[in-house]
Each structure stands twice: as C-alpha cells, then as structure tokens.
Write an enzyme that holds these catalytic residues in place. Structure first.
Site, short mmCIF file in Angstrom:
data_model
loop_
_atom_site.label_atom_id
_atom_site.label_comp_id
_atom_site.label_asym_id
_atom_site.label_seq_id
_atom_site.Cartn_x
_atom_site.Cartn_y
_atom_site.Cartn_z
N GLU A 63 0.83 -1.35 -0.11
CA GLU A 63 0.06 -0.02 0.00
C GLU A 63 0.82 1.44 0.08
OE1 GLU A 63 -2.90 -0.09 3.16
OE2 GLU A 63 -4.12 -1.82 2.26
N GLU B 20 -5.38 -8.55 0.57
CA GLU B 20 -5.85 -8.24 1.62
C GLU B 20 -7.65 -8.18 1.52
OE1 GLU B 20 -4.42 -5.16 4.13
OE2 GLU B 20 -2.34 -5.97 3.91
C1 GBH Z 1 -4.32 -2.01 5.42
O1 GBH Z 1 -4.41 -0.81 5.53
C2 GBH Z 1 -3.14 -2.69 5.67
O2 GBH Z 1 -2.29 -3.31 4.78
C3 GBH Z 1 -3.12 -3.45 7.19
O3 GBH Z 1 -1.74 -3.35 7.59
C4 GBH Z 1 -4.18 -3.06 8.10
O4 GBH Z 1 -3.96 -3.80 9.15
C5 GBH Z 1 -5.36 -3.15 7.33
O5 GBH Z 1 -5.52 -2.65 5.96
C6 GBH Z 1 -6.72 -2.70 8.02
O6 GBH Z 1 -6.71 -1.49 8.33
O7 GBH Z 1 -9.29 6.83 10.06
O8 GBH Z 1 -10.25 7.85 8.19
O9 GBH Z 1 -8.23 8.35 8.96
C7 GBH Z 1 -5.79 -0.17 5.28
C8 GBH Z 1 -5.22 1.27 5.25
C9 GBH Z 1 -5.02 3.06 6.69
C10 GBH Z 1 -7.26 2.14 5.94
C11 GBH Z 1 -5.55 3.94 7.69
C12 GBH Z 1 -7.71 3.34 7.21
C13 GBH Z 1 -7.56 5.37 8.27
C14 GBH Z 1 -8.35 5.95 7.69
N1 GBH Z 1 -5.88 2.11 6.17
N2 GBH Z 1 -7.07 4.41 7.28
S1 GBH Z 1 -8.95 7.29 8.71
#
Ligand code: GBH
Length: 432
Positions: free
Chosen positions: A164, A338
């Site tokens: 990512e 994922e």
């Molecule tokens: C993936 O990230 C990752 O690869 C993995 O490590 C992670 O555990 C999994 O998915 C589940 O999250 O709160 O509105 O600011 C996903 C990307 C980045 C999505 C942080 C949610 C927060 C958005 N994530 N994001 S916000």
C-alpha cells in the site's frame, strides 16, 4: 440457486504483517523502525499501544503454522521486518533476523502452505528515516539491496514489494496519522515517487537474479463512485480516482503518472519511469471499502460501517475494482492480498467467538470476487486480513481484524466462527 463453487486450484490464504503480529521488537538484534518511534510518542496510537506484545508470532510461529494447517490454509502472506534483517537499513545482514524468516518459510513449506512474502509493510529502519526516509532517493537503492538479501535467503516463489504505497503517502505524509507523521502534500509526492522507484528497482533485481519467481506491488484500491448523478459529483469522483488508484496503477503498469495527481516533477530522473514500470508478474489487490464522492469532493458513507469508521461494507466494490484492473491492465494475474473486517469481538461464555458480522462480510466479498472471476477477472487466490488479531496501527489493539482471536495477556489463540466457516469453504470449495 446454483452453488458458488471455486476451482480446486484457487488458493485460499490469510495475511499478516511483521510489525503488527511479531512483537519481540527488541530481540535478536532487531533495529528500531519508524513505527517503534511513532508509537512511542504519546498521542499517536490509541491507548499508547506499541508493537509489543503484538500477537507474539516471533515466538509462536510454529504454533501458528499448526493452526493454519488445521484451518486448511494454502497460503500465508507475511512481511519481513527490514530492521530485523538490516538493523540500520544497510550493510551485512543480521543472521538471527534472517534465520527467523528462514525457519518460518521452512515451517510453512513443511506444512504444505505457500509463503507469499511482502518486503515492506511500513516498518522502515529508523536509521534510514534519520537520513530522510522515503523523501531521500537513496532509500530506494537501500531497499533494493535489502530485497536482494531476502531473495537469496528465502526459497520462495511469490514476492510483494511495497504494501500500500498509497497508505504511506496519504497517512504517513499527508494526514500524518501513520509513521513518520509528516503533514505535507508536496513532500508526500516525493515519498510517493521514491516508494514506486523502490518497487521497480527491487522487481528488477528479482527478475535478474531469480527468473521464474514472481513479484508485484500490493495496492489498496478504492473504487470511487459519484454520490449522485450530477456532473459535478462525477467529475469529483474521477478526480478522487486519480489520487486513490491511478497514481499507483499507471506508473507501475504504463510508466506514466496521471498529471493531475502528480503535481511535482523535480525528483523524477531520466529512466525512473522505465524502472517503475518493470514487469508486474502478479498484482496484489487489497480491498476494504468503496468511496462515494459528492460534488464538494467529500466522502459520503452510505453502507454499513462497524468498528472501523472508514470501512463501508460494499461487496460490489470488490467486483468492480477487479474488473476495472482487468480492463485497464489486461493479462496480469491478480491475487487478493487483503480483504477483511474489524470487529470488537470478545470471547463468549461458551468459549467461542461468534463473529457473524465478519462471516457476512467475507461471504459477500468472496461472492463478489466469484462474480468478477466469471466475468473475466484473472484472480488466482484470496487472503483474508487477517489470520490473527493484531496491532491495527493508529488504532492499536482496539480493532480486531483476525479470524483467530488473540488474548493479548496470555497470547492464547481461539479460532473465531469466521475461521471455522473459512475452513469449510477451503475444504469444499463451495461458498455457503
Ligand atoms: C491495510 O491498511 C494494511 O495493509 C493493514 O496493515 C491493515 O491492518 C489493514 O489494511 C486494516 O486496516 O481513520 O479515516 O483516517 C488499510 C489502510 C489506512 C485504512 C488508515 C484506514 C484510516 C482512515 N488503512 N486508514 S481514517
């Protein structure tokens, strides 16, 4: 209704990442990563949680492999902690760190489970961050050297470069909610280019040294839709798509940036785009949520949301995104690296964990994937995020994505109902 059946050779797996499950952050010569630093700073991670204890997989990998075997998993996607292998991000490898991953791979192969290795899942060595991290072009070259060490050490066919890049760019460098906590749109684009350069360089090294193996990026794709029929919303959704998806897909597949999303060019050197568009042997697709965008370029949430506020349950999004990739970049084999749901499930008095919401989410998404395959998407396999409850980045241990419950006091593992459901799916090839 005709049963939804998957071919026998479809590969079912589960995914984790090093910083989220390993724990043991100070053992056997592991160096400090940016996430150790970030989590140690109050206010960055919920409840002050850190990479310890994680799910203590560093000490329990044999037990976890046994668990995977019992669930019938055919693939395990894990990541290597770069600072275990090169504590300062450069130079000769730390043999104890390397040895851990060799034993993990041997154990998986011995249990008939294919390893799929992610080289970078966000835990950059802090020493490299001190030199500028992904804003420093040199980091991309250090990454290729580290990748070469791993290719030579592990007899593994399938590799993923960067997990990512979008999340590193947007969360690490724009909103600052992830390490290294920078909030600067301009610097984010420099980091973006160097992450993609690192991807390309490491892909080249694999192709040169180990033909026959496969490599690609793991991209989180967000199908974007206009929230209404207005031309303004359509245009806003198109703009969002450039930022969310095309900024990563187009350089990797076509060697070009969408101009509207890549507004800075001074860090792009001659030949970079050719390196970045090194052949993708396998594309890792990660899907959690769609984005519905209104005329004001704001996100409108209109499907069920559970404990992770950003994650809308919309299975059609997976179908759409798979067909979009198939249309725009035909021929590339796809692996879902994922897909999953966070819940706050607890162990019930009967000793089980009854995560019906997760089963519904998985059933819906796996069904949507099946429809996409019927319509021509070349999907080889699927990994649920995650095998285990783990450190959910800025949310700490509060959000549980595992199909296996982890008690962070005792480290006891309890397969949730979703794990038993998944085991049946793997065994029968039939979605129920
Ligand atoms: C993936 O990230 C990752 O690869 C993995 O490590 C992670 O555990 C999994 O998915 C589940 O999250 O709160 O509105 O600011 C996903 C990307 C980045 C999505 C942080 C949610 C927060 C958005 N994530 N994001 S916000």
């Amino acid at each position: 209704m005709t049963p939804v059946r998957f071919p026998r050779d479809f590969v079912w797996g589960a995914a984790t990442s090093a910083f989220q499950v390993e724990g043991a952050t100070k053992e056997d010569g592991r160096g400090v990563s940016v996430w150790d630093t970030f989590a140690a700073t109050p206010g960055n991670v919920r409840d002050g949680d850190t990479g310890d204890p994680g799910a203590d997989q560093y000490h329990r990998f044999e037990q976890d492999i046994e668990l995977m075997r019992e669930l019938g998993l055919e693939s395990y996607r894990f990541s290597v902690a770069w600072p275990r292998v090169q504590p300062t991000g450069a130079g000769r490898p730390n043999l104890k760190g390397l040895d851990y991953y060799k034993r993990l791979v041997d154990g998986l192969v011995g249990a008939g489970i294919r390893p799929m290795v992610t080289l970078f899942h966000w835990d950059l060595p802090q020493a490299l961050q001190d030199e500028g991290g992904w804003e420093n072009r040199e980091t991309a070259y250090r990454f290729a050297e580290y990748a070469e060490i791993m290719y030579d050490a592990l007899h593994v066919r399938d590799w993923l470069t960067i997990n990512e890049p979008k999340t590193v760019v947007d969360c690490g460098y724009r909103t600052g909610i992830h390490a290294p906590g920078v909030r600067d749109d301009d610097r984010a684009l420099v980091a973006c280019h160097h992450l993609l350069l690192a991807h390309g360089l490491a892909s080249r090294v694999l192709h040169d040294r180990h033909p026959g193996r496969r490599i690609g990026p793991a991209l989180n794709l967000h199908p974007t839709y206009p929230a209404d029929d207005s031309p303004e919303a359509k245009e806003a959704a198109r703009r969002q798509d450039a930022r969310e998806n095309r900024l990563y897909l187009e350089p990797v597949f076509n060697g070009t940036y969408p101009e509207e999303a890549m507004t800075r060019h001074d860090m792009i050197m001659d030949g970079d785009m050719e390196i970045i568009s090194e052949k993708v042997d396998v594309l890792g697709v990660q899907y959690y949520t769609p984005l519905f965008i209104d005329a004001e370029q704001r996100r409108v949430v209109r499907h069920p949301v559970r404990v992770a506020g950003w994650l809308e349950d919309y299975p059609d999004g997976l179908h759409d995104v798979l067909l979009r990739v198939t249309r725009d970049h035909p021929g590339v084999p796809i692996v879902i690296t994922e897909n999953g749901l966070a819940t706050d499930d607890a162990v019930s008095p009967d000793g089980g964990v009854h995560d019906e919401d997760r089963i519904d989410y998985l059933r819906g998404h796996i069904g949507a994937m099946h429809r996409a395959v019927k319509a021509g998407a070349k999907v080889e396999g699927y990994h649920v995020w995650s095998l285990l409850d783990n450190f959910e980045w800025a949310e700490g241990y509060s959000q549980r994505f595992g199909i296996v419950h982890v008690d962070y006091e005792t480290q006891k593992r309890i397969p949730k109902d979703s794990a038993l459901w998944y085991r049946d799916l793997i065994e029968t090839g039939e979605l129920r």
